[in-house]
Write a protein that holds these residues in place. Structure first.
Motif, PDB file in Angstrom:
ATOM      1  N   ILE A  39       0.167   3.896  -6.816  1.00 47.89           N
ATOM      2  CA  ILE A  39       0.201   3.161  -5.533  1.00 47.89           C
ATOM      3  C   ILE A  39      -1.015   2.246  -5.749  1.00 47.89           C
ATOM      4  O   ILE A  39      -2.159   2.507  -5.823  1.00 47.89           O
ATOM      5  CB  ILE A  39      -0.088   4.006  -4.343  1.00 47.89           C
ATOM      6  N   VAL A  40      -0.602   0.865  -5.959  1.00 43.76           N
ATOM      7  CA  VAL A  40      -1.468  -0.142  -6.424  1.00 43.76           C
ATOM      8  C   VAL A  40      -2.160   0.385  -7.782  1.00 43.76           C
ATOM      9  O   VAL A  40      -1.331  -0.079  -8.608  1.00 43.76           O
ATOM     10  CB  VAL A  40      -2.690  -0.374  -5.453  1.00 43.76           C
ATOM     11  N   ASP A  41      -3.390   0.729  -7.842  1.00 47.66           N
ATOM     12  CA  ASP A  41      -4.056   1.221  -9.074  1.00 47.66           C
ATOM     13  C   ASP A  41      -4.469   2.569  -9.161  1.00 47.66           C
ATOM     14  O   ASP A  41      -5.166   2.967 -10.279  1.00 47.66           O
ATOM     15  CB  ASP A  41      -5.141   0.313  -9.350  1.00 47.66           C
ATOM     16  N   ALA A 269       6.948   0.736  -0.108  1.00 42.68           N
ATOM     17  CA  ALA A 269       6.570   0.550   1.310  1.00 42.68           C
ATOM     18  C   ALA A 269       5.255   1.033   1.252  1.00 42.68           C
ATOM     19  O   ALA A 269       3.982   0.294   1.698  1.00 42.68           O
ATOM     20  CB  ALA A 269       7.171   1.360   2.501  1.00 42.68           C
ATOM     21  N   ALA A 270       4.657   2.345   0.690  1.00 43.64           N
ATOM     22  CA  ALA A 270       3.488   2.674   0.623  1.00 43.64           C
ATOM     23  C   ALA A 270       2.618   1.771  -0.203  1.00 43.64           C
ATOM     24  O   ALA A 270       1.487   1.508   0.119  1.00 43.64           O
ATOM     25  CB  ALA A 270       3.378   4.223   0.083  1.00 43.64           C
ATOM     26  N   SER A 271       3.088   1.187  -1.271  1.00 43.83           N
ATOM     27  CA  SER A 271       2.497   0.612  -2.044  1.00 43.83           C
ATOM     28  C   SER A 271       2.023  -1.113  -1.370  1.00 43.83           C
ATOM     29  O   SER A 271       0.908  -1.225  -1.592  1.00 43.83           O
ATOM     30  CB  SER A 271       3.284  -0.062  -3.368  1.00 43.83           C
ATOM     31  N   SER A 272       3.090  -1.373  -0.833  1.00 48.51           N
ATOM     32  CA  SER A 272       2.835  -2.732  -0.160  1.00 48.51           C
ATOM     33  C   SER A 272       1.740  -2.671   1.057  1.00 48.51           C
ATOM     34  O   SER A 272       0.983  -3.195   1.322  1.00 48.51           O
ATOM     35  CB  SER A 272       4.094  -3.254   0.488  1.00 48.51           C
ATOM     36  N   HIS A 273       1.760  -1.085   1.911  1.00 49.32           N
ATOM     37  CA  HIS A 273       0.827  -1.050   2.817  1.00 49.32           C
ATOM     38  C   HIS A 273      -0.472  -0.805   2.152  1.00 49.32           C
ATOM     39  O   HIS A 273      -1.338  -1.685   3.042  1.00 49.32           O
ATOM     40  CB  HIS A 273       1.153   0.346   3.599  1.00 49.32           C
ATOM     41  N   ARG A 278      -6.088  -3.208   1.387  1.00 51.39           N
ATOM     42  CA  ARG A 278      -7.122  -3.508   0.366  1.00 51.39           C
ATOM     43  C   ARG A 278      -7.517  -5.018   0.538  1.00 51.39           C
ATOM     44  O   ARG A 278      -8.654  -5.504   0.450  1.00 51.39           O
ATOM     45  CB  ARG A 278      -6.888  -3.054  -1.107  1.00 51.39           C
ATOM     46  N   LYS A 279      -6.520  -5.954   0.543  1.00 54.71           N
ATOM     47  CA  LYS A 279      -6.665  -7.270   0.969  1.00 54.71           C
ATOM     48  C   LYS A 279      -7.450  -7.416   2.190  1.00 54.71           C
ATOM     49  O   LYS A 279      -8.232  -8.347   2.146  1.00 54.71           O
ATOM     50  CB  LYS A 279      -5.354  -8.064   0.681  1.00 54.71           C
TER      51      LYS A 279
END
Length: 282
Positions: A39-41, A269-273, A278-279
């Motif tokens: 999930i992201v990194d 959806a979890a990755s995008s959220h 973080r942004k």
């Protein structure tokens, strides 16, 4: 004569069932455990481990299967990588690698030789858990937007009552049929049992059980006494249902958000959220 020690109300151990094949994510999971998909990194399983550690848990018990050795490697030390990073002046990254498993936290790996249901996976951890109460975290349930986390709420509730704890969330409409649903108003508790995936019109409430639990060690005896169901599987929900009927289970409402990372849509959806969070924080 050996005298049994009283059960502690402190939760120090957590079980992570991670033996599944992850077939919904093929071909990505042909050689890599689904739990290590990022999930992201950060791998999915690491979020769950960090949630447990934030709740004061210092023994992480992973119930693994064939081709899951990479999970053990992820939580193991990697001195060569750390040395290389420090030699290049990348101390922050080296510290990140070292702190995947913080000092004082122990990881135990138990093999589930056959996938015979979630109840069987938990039963495989019995020797590592012993006579202590313990948490169970299903990494597929990605829980976010709340600190210190759902497991900390369950641990706090257990310390108060000594009863097993289920994390539940409100689900309205037809989606309730995808979950184990709470039967409310039990004897001496707020839950009388669970109904697995009822038709929405027959659901006894709009409270769905999700993948975080704190359980007392007598759950193992109950699991051993269950008859195998469809596919020869032993289901944790059946054992919890028996304990709920005795008035020994309580529920804790979910704070934050849940994403079902057992599905590709939920994972994306979890990755995008998480990326958006973080942004925003930066």
């Amino acid at each position: 004569m050996m005298i049994a020690r009283p059960m502690s109300n402190q939760i120090r151990k957590a079980v992570f069932p991670v033996a599944g094949f992850g077939t919904r994510f093929l071909p990505a999971t042909k050689a890599m455990p689904k739990e290590l998909l990022p999930i992201v990194d950060k791998p999915l399983i690491q979020y769950a481990a960090e949630e447990a550690i934030a709740a004061g848990i210092d023994t992480l018990i992973f119930v693994t299967g064939r081709n899951k050795r990479a999970i053990e490697d992820h939580f193991d030390a990697n001195n060569e990588l750390e040395t290389m990073l420090r030699a290049k002046g990348k101390d922050a990254q080296a510290n990140m690698v070292r702190n995947i498993t913080p000092e004082g936290v122990e990881c135990i790996f138990v093999r589930q030789a056959e996938q015979l249901g979630l109840g069987h996976a938990v039963l495989c951890a019995e020797r590592a858990v012993g006579a202590d109460p313990f948490a169970v975290l299903l990494a597929d349930d990605f829980l976010t937007d709340y600190e210190p986390g759902v497991t900390a709420d369950l641990v706090e509730a257990f310390a108060s009552s000594g009863k097993s704890q289920l994390s539940v969330m409100q689900v309205d409409g037809p989606d309730i049929s995808k979950y184990g649903v709470v039967v409310p108003n039990g004897p001496g508790a707020d839950i009388a049992g669970l109904v697995e995936k009822p038709d929405a019109s027959d659901a006894p409430s709009n409270l769905a059980s999700i993948g975080r639990y704190v359980l007392t060690p007598d759950i193992f005896q109950t699991l051993r006494g269950l008859s195998a169901g469809s596919g020869g599987e032993i289901q944790l929900a059946d054992a919890i249902n028996i304990h709920a009927q005795r008035g020994s289970v309580e529920t804790v409402r979910l704070n934050g958000r849940r994403f079902d990372c057992g599905s590709v849509d939920g994972f994306m959806a979890a990755s995008s959220h998480e990326f958006a969070n973080r942004k925003f924080q930066s």
